[in-house]
Design a protein around this motif. Structure first.
Motif, PDB file in Angstrom:
ATOM      1  N   SER A 129      27.959  -4.806  12.708  1.00  0.00           N
ATOM      2  CA  SER A 129      26.425  -5.126  12.672  1.00  0.00           C
ATOM      3  C   SER A 129      25.712  -3.619  13.009  1.00  0.00           C
ATOM      4  N   ASP A 130      26.362  -2.789  13.639  1.00  0.00           N
ATOM      5  CA  ASP A 130      25.773  -1.585  13.923  1.00  0.00           C
ATOM      6  C   ASP A 130      25.879  -0.654  12.731  1.00  0.00           C
ATOM      7  N   CYS A 131      27.080  -0.678  11.941  1.00  0.00           N
ATOM      8  CA  CYS A 131      27.297  -0.069  10.830  1.00  0.00           C
ATOM      9  C   CYS A 131      26.308  -0.390   9.635  1.00  0.00           C
ATOM     10  N   MET A 132      25.774  -1.781   9.706  1.00  0.00           N
ATOM     11  CA  MET A 132      24.999  -2.282   8.541  1.00  0.00           C
ATOM     12  C   MET A 132      23.573  -1.763   9.095  1.00  0.00           C
ATOM     13  N   ARG A 133      23.387  -1.799  10.515  1.00  0.00           N
ATOM     14  CA  ARG A 133      22.105  -1.508  10.984  1.00  0.00           C
ATOM     15  C   ARG A 133      21.797  -0.047  10.333  1.00  0.00           C
ATOM     16  N   ASP A 134      22.789   0.817  10.712  1.00  0.00           N
ATOM     17  CA  ASP A 134      22.755   2.114  10.531  1.00  0.00           C
ATOM     18  C   ASP A 134      22.720   2.520   9.102  1.00  0.00           C
ATOM     19  N   LEU A 135      23.437   1.813   8.287  1.00  0.00           N
ATOM     20  CA  LEU A 135      23.487   1.766   6.749  1.00  0.00           C
ATOM     21  C   LEU A 135      22.000   1.368   6.139  1.00  0.00           C
ATOM     22  N   LEU A 136      21.635   0.189   6.507  1.00  0.00           N
ATOM     23  CA  LEU A 136      20.274  -0.153   6.180  1.00  0.00           C
ATOM     24  C   LEU A 136      19.381   0.857   6.550  1.00  0.00           C
ATOM     25  N   GLY A 137      19.458   1.603   7.599  1.00  0.00           N
ATOM     26  CA  GLY A 137      18.326   2.453   7.914  1.00  0.00           C
ATOM     27  C   GLY A 137      18.450   3.747   7.270  1.00  0.00           C
ATOM     28  N   SER A 138      19.904   3.989   7.029  1.00  0.00           N
ATOM     29  CA  SER A 138      19.831   5.364   5.981  1.00  0.00           C
ATOM     30  C   SER A 138      19.407   4.921   4.660  1.00  0.00           C
ATOM     31  N   CYS A 139      19.753   3.573   4.072  1.00  0.00           N
ATOM     32  CA  CYS A 139      19.110   3.328   2.901  1.00  0.00           C
ATOM     33  C   CYS A 139      17.733   3.288   2.584  1.00  0.00           C
ATOM     34  N   THR A 140      17.050   2.832   3.824  1.00  0.00           N
ATOM     35  CA  THR A 140      15.529   3.109   3.852  1.00  0.00           C
ATOM     36  C   THR A 140      14.974   4.599   3.833  1.00  0.00           C
ATOM     37  N   GLU A 141      15.970   5.266   4.712  1.00  0.00           N
ATOM     38  CA  GLU A 141      15.423   6.645   4.658  1.00  0.00           C
ATOM     39  C   GLU A 141      15.623   7.520   3.252  1.00  0.00           C
ATOM     40  N   ALA A 142      16.958   6.951   2.902  1.00  0.00           N
ATOM     41  CA  ALA A 142      17.157   7.478   1.551  1.00  0.00           C
ATOM     42  C   ALA A 142      16.095   7.034   0.437  1.00  0.00           C
ATOM     43  N   GLY A 143      15.854   5.781   0.491  1.00  0.00           N
ATOM     44  CA  GLY A 143      14.687   5.394  -0.411  1.00  0.00           C
ATOM     45  C   GLY A 143      13.362   6.270  -0.441  1.00  0.00           C
ATOM     46  N   ALA A 144      13.043   6.373   1.107  1.00  0.00           N
ATOM     47  CA  ALA A 144      11.926   7.262   1.377  1.00  0.00           C
ATOM     48  C   ALA A 144      12.082   8.653   0.594  1.00  0.00           C
ATOM     49  N   GLN A 145      13.303   9.241   0.909  1.00  0.00           N
ATOM     50  CA  GLN A 145      13.376  10.547   0.512  1.00  0.00           C
ATOM     51  C   GLN A 145      13.385  10.653  -0.896  1.00  0.00           C
ATOM     52  N   VAL A 146      14.202   9.563  -1.560  1.00  0.00           N
ATOM     53  CA  VAL A 146      14.125   9.361  -2.998  1.00  0.00           C
ATOM     54  C   VAL A 146      12.786   9.238  -3.606  1.00  0.00           C
ATOM     55  N   ALA A 147      11.803   8.575  -3.194  1.00  0.00           N
ATOM     56  CA  ALA A 147      10.429   8.403  -3.390  1.00  0.00           C
ATOM     57  C   ALA A 147       9.686   9.650  -3.237  1.00  0.00           C
TER      58      ALA A 147
END
Length: 198
Positions: A129-147
């Motif tokens: 659950s922690d990894c998924m939360r971190d991954l979702l956070g990383s994906c969100t951050e990466a999406g923001a960075q990609v944008a």
């Protein structure tokens, strides 16, 4: 029984027949007296009844003793059988207690292992659950960075296009300046050449 048969074979001491044969002189003269003989016969009947009762009592005593021995033997056999049964029951109870103890120990061991496995599964789920939360956070951050990178790239492309257009315009002006300069040089040379001929 042999002693009783021997005693029955001959007259018993004190029997009426022996009383009639007692060796005292006065007995002979009473033998023929009817009253005396009747009394002697009554005594004999009473004596025989007493002996019969004694024999019956002895028979009953012998029978009771035999029954008592049988009862004692049966009681002893029952006691031995009961003791053997109690011993078997104690052995079975001990084996059952050992099996129950072994089953209880096995059950406790399985419960402990199950608790450990459940704890491990819970920890793994928590880590996942922690990894998924971190991954979702990383994906969100990466999406923001990609944008953000996309926007920056768009800006850079626009700037590059503007720079390219400006460069093209400058090159055209430079070419025009070169042409104009060449034309002026040609005119000067031609004018100088005409002046020299004159």
């Amino acid at each position: 029984e042999e002693e009783e048969d021997t005693q029955e074979a001959g007259p018993r001491p004190g029997s009426p027949s022996q009383l009639l044969r007692l060796p005292f002189p006065s007995a002979q003269k009473y033998e023929d007296d009817p009253q005396v003989r009747s009394a002697i016969e009554e005594c004999g009947d009473a004596w025989r009844e007493v002996q019969a009762e004694a024999d019956a009592k002895r028979g009953m005593q012998a029978q009771l003793l035999s029954e008592l021995r049988k009862i004692q033997e049966r009681s002893e056999r029952q006691y031995q059988e009961s003791s053997a049964l109690m011993q078997r029951m104690m052995q079975a109870k001990q084996k059952l207690a050992e099996r129950l103890s072994h089953a209880s120990a096995t059950n406790n061991e399985l419960r402990g292992r199950l608790h450990v496995e459940q704890t491990c599964i819970s920890n793994r789920r928590s880590r996942i659950s922690d990894c998924m939360r971190d991954l979702l956070g990383s994906c969100t951050e990466a999406g923001a960075q990609v944008a953000a990178l996309g926007r920056e790239q768009s800006c850079l492309v626009e700037e590059l296009q503007a720079a390219t257009a400006s460069q093209s315009a400058l090159q055209a002006e430079l070419q025009q300046e070169r042409v104009a300069t060449w034309q002026q040089s040609t005119d000067v040379v031609m004018a100088f050449a005409k002046g020299s001929h004159e």
